[in-house]
Design an enzyme around this catalytic site. Structure first.
Site, PDB file in Angstrom:
ATOM      1  N   CYS A  66     -22.360  40.979  89.624  1.00  0.00           N
ATOM      2  CA  CYS A  66     -21.963  41.710  90.785  1.00  0.00           C
ATOM      3  C   CYS A  66     -22.627  42.703  91.467  1.00  0.00           C
ATOM      4  O   CYS A  66     -22.929  43.752  90.528  1.00  0.00           O
ATOM      5  CB  CYS A  66     -20.551  42.029  90.672  1.00  0.00           C
ATOM      6  N   CYS A  70     -18.927  49.578  91.495  1.00  0.00           N
ATOM      7  CA  CYS A  70     -17.649  50.248  91.291  1.00  0.00           C
ATOM      8  C   CYS A  70     -17.694  50.989  89.748  1.00  0.00           C
ATOM      9  O   CYS A  70     -18.247  50.263  88.842  1.00  0.00           O
ATOM     10  CB  CYS A  70     -16.370  49.134  91.106  1.00  0.00           C
ATOM     11  N   CYS A 141      -3.265  32.762  91.206  1.00  0.00           N
ATOM     12  CA  CYS A 141      -3.861  33.855  91.693  1.00  0.00           C
ATOM     13  C   CYS A 141      -5.158  34.088  91.573  1.00  0.00           C
ATOM     14  O   CYS A 141      -5.798  33.514  90.821  1.00  0.00           O
ATOM     15  CB  CYS A 141      -3.160  35.423  91.329  1.00  0.00           C
ATOM     16  N   ARG A 273       2.797  46.040  87.836  1.00  0.00           N
ATOM     17  CA  ARG A 273       2.372  45.669  86.522  1.00  0.00           C
ATOM     18  C   ARG A 273       1.628  46.619  85.591  1.00  0.00           C
ATOM     19  O   ARG A 273       0.750  47.511  86.381  1.00  0.00           O
ATOM     20  CB  ARG A 273       1.326  44.379  86.841  1.00  0.00           C
TER      21      ARG A 273
HETATM   22 FE1  SF4 Z   1     -17.840  43.500  91.263  1.00  0.00          FE
HETATM   23 FE2  SF4 Z   1     -16.514  46.154  91.831  1.00  0.00          FE
HETATM   24 FE3  SF4 Z   1     -15.200  43.754  91.429  1.00  0.00          FE
HETATM   25 FE4  SF4 Z   1     -16.361  44.804  89.512  1.00  0.00          FE
HETATM   26  S1  SF4 Z   1     -14.880  45.722  90.499  1.00  0.00           S
HETATM   27  S2  SF4 Z   1     -16.450  42.808  90.172  1.00  0.00           S
HETATM   28  S3  SF4 Z   1     -18.279  45.586  90.413  1.00  0.00           S
HETATM   29  S4  SF4 Z   1     -16.440  44.261  93.170  1.00  0.00           S
END
Ligand code: SF4
Ligand code: SAM
Ligand code: DTB
Length: 328
Positions: A66, A70, A141, A273
């Protein structure tokens, strides 16, 4: 310490009211532990079977690679976490995993893709997965990053029940954890999901170095969504080697129980949850969270890339506590 007797009457009058202020939420956090848990448990019993817990099983259908940053995430390509980018999982393999989850007692399958945003070209793939899972009678989901209203409508027409997209933390703290998108982007997706008529699953992550004010700020946004999310996952950080948060100490479990209790008071009709992080929690900590109003868990030995209690362990805990899995 706030006086529970003065908060008590106002509480029952203002549940689900949609205009909670940060100060009022902090007042709930500041109640004595016994007063807070007692009130939350009363509200819980008013709206739910206090001995029933909904079981969702997670499945990572597209793992790793990704582009987002984050700070907690094992699947960000920006950190060396040992999680490699994989191809999307084949439909037959997803069906097999869904069959296994159903046989083990789950009522919902949450399919996750490590994408910043959904691309139109991936919609037929997801529609195929949703169709397979629906055929088994499980709730569906999907969590696959940002979506437009049109994409959400397509997923709804494919049979999707819930879309998960977390706001994760307070507006003030968001930029300390994630810089490649903003909380405004997340709220726009939640609006699109709601406008398409899907059920909303949205919560956050705690134990990422945030303050109690940030936890209150996160719950303030969730509680003031109209309507409130049907499902509110409270994730406790699972520290992942290689991420900026790898050395973050665990949040005090009593503060976790308080956070669950406040979520229950603010969102009486939502599933709350007890999400990531249970593998590192004692039975006692989990029991307190169920008493405080948690009525859903992730069930199955894996979350997305990290571990979760074995099914047998959860069954043993449920037996000890007299809890039962909710049937759909
Ligand atoms: Fe990507 Fe952030 Fe989702 Fe992880 S939490 S998969 S880094 S968008
Ligand atoms: N890419 C999608 C997204 O960001 O919405 C879906 C997957 S993402 C892994 C879903 C949520 O999992 C995050 O919003 C965060 O709340 C939670 N999460 C991710 N990594 C975590 C970790 N290490 N510990 C606890 N929760 C985590
Ligand atoms: C949510 O709120 N938590 C789930 C799900 N939605 C997608 C993810 C938890 C991830 C835990 C870390 C991991 O296993 O990588």
């Amino acid at each position: 310490m706030t006086d529970a007797a003065t908060l008590g009457p106002s509480l029952s009058a203002c549940q689900s009211r949609g205009d909670w202020s940060r100060g009022e939420i902090l007042d709930l956090f500041a109640l004595s532990f016994n007063d807070l848990l007692f009130q939350a448990h009363q509200v819980h019993r008013r709206h739910w079977d206090a001995n029933s817990v909904q079981l969702s099983t997670l499945l990572s259908v597209k793992t790793g690679g990704c582009g987002e940053d984050c700070g907690y995430c094992a699947q960000s390509a920006r950190y060396r976490t040992g999680v490699e980018a994989e191809k999307p999982m084949a439909r037959a393999a997803v069906r097999a995993a869904a069959e296994k989850a159903k046989a083990a007692g789950a009522s919902r399958l949450c399919m996750s893709a490590a994408w910043r945003q959904l691309k139109d070209r991936d919609l037929p793939y997801l529609a195929g997965l949703i169709e397979e899972v629906k055929k088994l009678g499980l709730e569906t989901c999907v969590t696959a990053g940002m979506v437009t209203k049109g994409q959400a409508e397509f997923l709804r027409d494919s049979g999707l029940d819930y879309y998960n997209h977390n706001i994760d933390t307070s507006p003030e703290y968001y930029g300390r954890i994630i810089t490649t998108h903003g909380l405004g982007d997340r709220l726009a997706t939640l609006n699109a999901v709601r406008a398409a008529g899907l059920k909303v699953c949205s919560g956050g992550i705690i134990g990422i170095g945030e303050s109690r004010g940030d936890r209150a700020g996160m719950l303030e946004i969730l509680a003031n969504l109209a309507p409130q999310p049907e499902s509110v996952p409270i994730n406790s950080l699972v520290p992942v080697r290689g991420t900026p948060l790898e050395d973050e100490p665990p949040l005090d479990r009593l503060e976790l129980a308080r956070t669950i209790a406040v979520a229950r008071l603010l969102m009486p009709r939502s599933y709350v949850r007890l999400s990531a992080g249970r593998l590192a929690m004692s039975d006692e900590a989990q029991a307190l969270c169920f008493f405080a109003g948690a009525n859903s868990i992730f069930y199955g030995e894996k979350l997305l890339t990290t571990g979760n209690p074995e099914r047998g362990e959860d069954q043993a805990l449920f037996d000890k506590l007299g809890l039962q899995a909710e049937t759909p």
